[in-house]
Design an enzyme around this catalytic site. Structure first.
Site, PDB file in Angstrom:
ATOM      1  N   ARG A  14       0.998  -1.132   0.038  1.00 53.94           N
ATOM      2  CA  ARG A  14       0.117  -0.081  -0.004  1.00 53.94           C
ATOM      3  C   ARG A  14       0.976   1.408   0.116  1.00 53.94           C
ATOM      4  NH1 ARG A  14      -3.564  -3.422   3.214  1.00 53.94           N
ATOM      5  NH2 ARG A  14      -2.305  -2.844   4.883  1.00 53.94           N
ATOM      6  N   PHE A  25     -11.585  -5.436  -5.657  1.00 55.81           N
ATOM      7  CA  PHE A  25     -11.667  -6.003  -4.378  1.00 55.81           C
ATOM      8  C   PHE A  25     -11.264  -5.122  -3.334  1.00 55.81           C
ATOM      9  CE2 PHE A  25     -10.482  -8.765  -8.244  1.00 55.81           C
ATOM     10  CZ  PHE A  25     -11.596  -9.718  -8.165  1.00 55.81           C
ATOM     11  N   CYS A  47      -3.208 -14.452  -3.103  1.00 55.71           N
ATOM     12  CA  CYS A  47      -3.045 -14.889  -2.155  1.00 55.71           C
ATOM     13  C   CYS A  47      -3.239 -16.423  -1.859  1.00 55.71           C
ATOM     14  CB  CYS A  47      -3.870 -14.054  -1.089  1.00 55.71           C
ATOM     15  SG  CYS A  47      -5.693 -14.272  -1.188  1.00 55.71           S
ATOM     16  N   ASP A  80     -16.001  -3.400  -4.728  1.00 56.05           N
ATOM     17  CA  ASP A  80     -16.266  -4.715  -4.218  1.00 56.05           C
ATOM     18  C   ASP A  80     -17.654  -5.035  -4.154  1.00 56.05           C
ATOM     19  OD1 ASP A  80     -13.901  -5.847  -1.708  1.00 56.05           O
ATOM     20  OD2 ASP A  80     -16.115  -6.371  -1.436  1.00 56.05           O
ATOM     21  N   SER A  81     -17.753  -6.334  -4.027  1.00 56.11           N
ATOM     22  CA  SER A  81     -19.303  -7.029  -4.143  1.00 56.11           C
ATOM     23  C   SER A  81     -19.799  -6.858  -2.728  1.00 56.11           C
ATOM     24  CB  SER A  81     -19.322  -8.369  -4.517  1.00 56.11           C
ATOM     25  OG  SER A  81     -18.350  -9.209  -3.635  1.00 56.11           O
ATOM     26  N   ASP A 119      -6.405  -7.249  -6.170  1.00 57.39           N
ATOM     27  CA  ASP A 119      -6.165  -8.083  -4.911  1.00 57.39           C
ATOM     28  C   ASP A 119      -7.096  -8.985  -4.636  1.00 57.39           C
ATOM     29  OD1 ASP A 119      -4.912  -8.821  -2.796  1.00 57.39           O
ATOM     30  OD2 ASP A 119      -5.481  -6.982  -1.447  1.00 57.39           O
TER      31      ASP A 119
END
Length: 396
Positions: A211, A227, A340, A249-250, A300
């Site tokens: 970040r 995301f 990830c 984002d969902s 991400d």
């Protein structure tokens, strides 16, 4: 103490100090051991290989606490191990003064199945194995003594506990809930943390330095953060002088927390932030249709491949999202993309990103490889611990 006897030739991983013993390596158990009990591990020829936590319901049948046959696993053992993990982080300059910090990173800190994160004066403990679960009390005491934290909250609700025959459990283990919003400062930005309902232990501390990298890249750019969760990358982009940041984002609750986090930072230009609740894959396709482009795209996504068995299906998802992201970049734009998933290695991930750029008809080059922050170390004897990997790609 019960003895776990390995099959002939199955001691090699233990001799290399790998912390896991799989069920297929085990010949027999001599004596009685309940889930989480400490057992002595012996090679077929009788050599003692160390002491481990026994987990009869898991394919990982035992996790080594120590490779020293003489070392006793007791409260004092965990006091030493926790103190050592905390002390190691104190030697790293980049972690100095961080209010959000991983204190214990499982196997890579010699404490398999144990995660502990610190948010200010609050520690969050996550126990994912039968052995870790058995030593809960000793771990809480050791954490408080090593850190001086005023409270400890447990977030042992991950799916992997089911593989150990354990039920999810959450709640306060030490101290009382804070009366005000739990928040941390990260590189000049304030972030609210939901330790009870947020992902993992409340936040993705492993992306801290990435970040900061984004902050340094964002000046004057139109940024797309996919995301986005609670907006960690988005807020750092705004702090770095981005011209505009669109975050997708969902999860509606995650976006609400992201906007609340922005409100915690009145110094940031809120007018430059856009928030979109949508399926990321569909949103990127829609942007492509209307010709919208960006200078910097952050991908991400959540874990697509929890294990190597899911790698093929996950590879298709990673390629799809990177193809969509690449197509939305202006010439010379930057793609900051991550996986990830433990089941996707760095070499495979790089091939996936390369294939996506090729299919997008773009020339691209890696300008930096990305990984987790320094408080998420990877033990050289435990390469499986390197779950977060990423690349920063410049696209023509």
């Amino acid at each position: 103490m019960a003895k776990l006897i390995l099959l002939p030739g199955k001691e090699r991983s233990a001799l290399r100090r790998h912390p896991w013993l799989f069920a297929g390596s085990v010949g027999r158990l001599e004596g009685r051991a309940r889930p989480g009990d400490t057992v002595e591990v012996l090679a077929d020829d009788g050599r003692s290989l160390g002491r481990a936590a026994y987990s009869p319901k898991s394919q990982i049948r035992a996790r080594f606490w120590t490779f020293s046959p003489e070392e006793t696993v007791d409260d004092a053992f965990f006091k030493r191990r926790v103190a050592a993990a905390v002390a190691r982080r104190a030697t790293l300059p980049e972690l100095a003064g961080q209010e959000g910090l991983r204190l214990i990173h499982g196997e890579s800190d010699g404490l398999p199945g144990i995660i502990a994160d610190r948010y200010g004066d609050t520690a969050v403990l996550q126990l994912t194995s039968a052995g870790a679960d058995k030593w809960r009390g000793a771990l809480v005491t050791a954490l408080v003594q090593a850190t001086g934290c005023e409270r400890v909250f447990e977030r042992s609700d991950s799916d992997v506990r089911g593989l150990e025959g354990l039920e999810p459990t959450t709640g306060w283990l030490y101290g009382e809930a804070p009366k005000t919003l739990l928040a941390i400062a990260e590189h000049g930005v304030r972030l609210g943390i939901d330790i009870a309902g947020g992902h993992k232990t409340g936040f993705y501390l492993d992306q801290r330095e990435n970040r900061l990298l984004l902050k340094g890249l964002a000046a004057g750019k139109e940024v797309l953060n996919c995301f986005c969760y609670t907006g960690g990358f988005s807020l750092q982009a705004l702090a770095g002088g981005a011209a505009n940041v669109l975050s997708i984002d969902s999860s509606g609750p995650a976006l609400e927390q992201a906007q609340a986090n922005l409100a915690l930072n009145p110094q940031l230009p809120a007018a430059r932030a856009e928030w979109l609740e949508a399926d990321v894959f569909q949103a990127l396709r829609d942007f492509r249709k209307v010709g919208r482009q960006f200078d910097l795209v952050v991908l991400d996504p959540p874990k697509f491949a929890p294990s190597a068995a899911h790698a093929e299906r996950a590879s298709r998802a990673y390629k799809d999202i990177n193809l969509l992201g690449s197509r939305l970049l202006r010439p010379g734009g930057l793609l900051m993309t991550y996986s990830c998933s433990g089941g996707i290695g760095l070499e495979l991930f790089q091939k996936i990103v390369a294939g996506a750029a090729l299919d997008a008809g773009r020339d691209a080059r890696i300008v930096r490889r990305l990984a987790g922050a320094a408080d998420h170390p990877v033990g050289l004897n435990f390469p499986e611990g390197e779950y977060l990997k990423g690349v920063l790609v410049q696209v023509d």
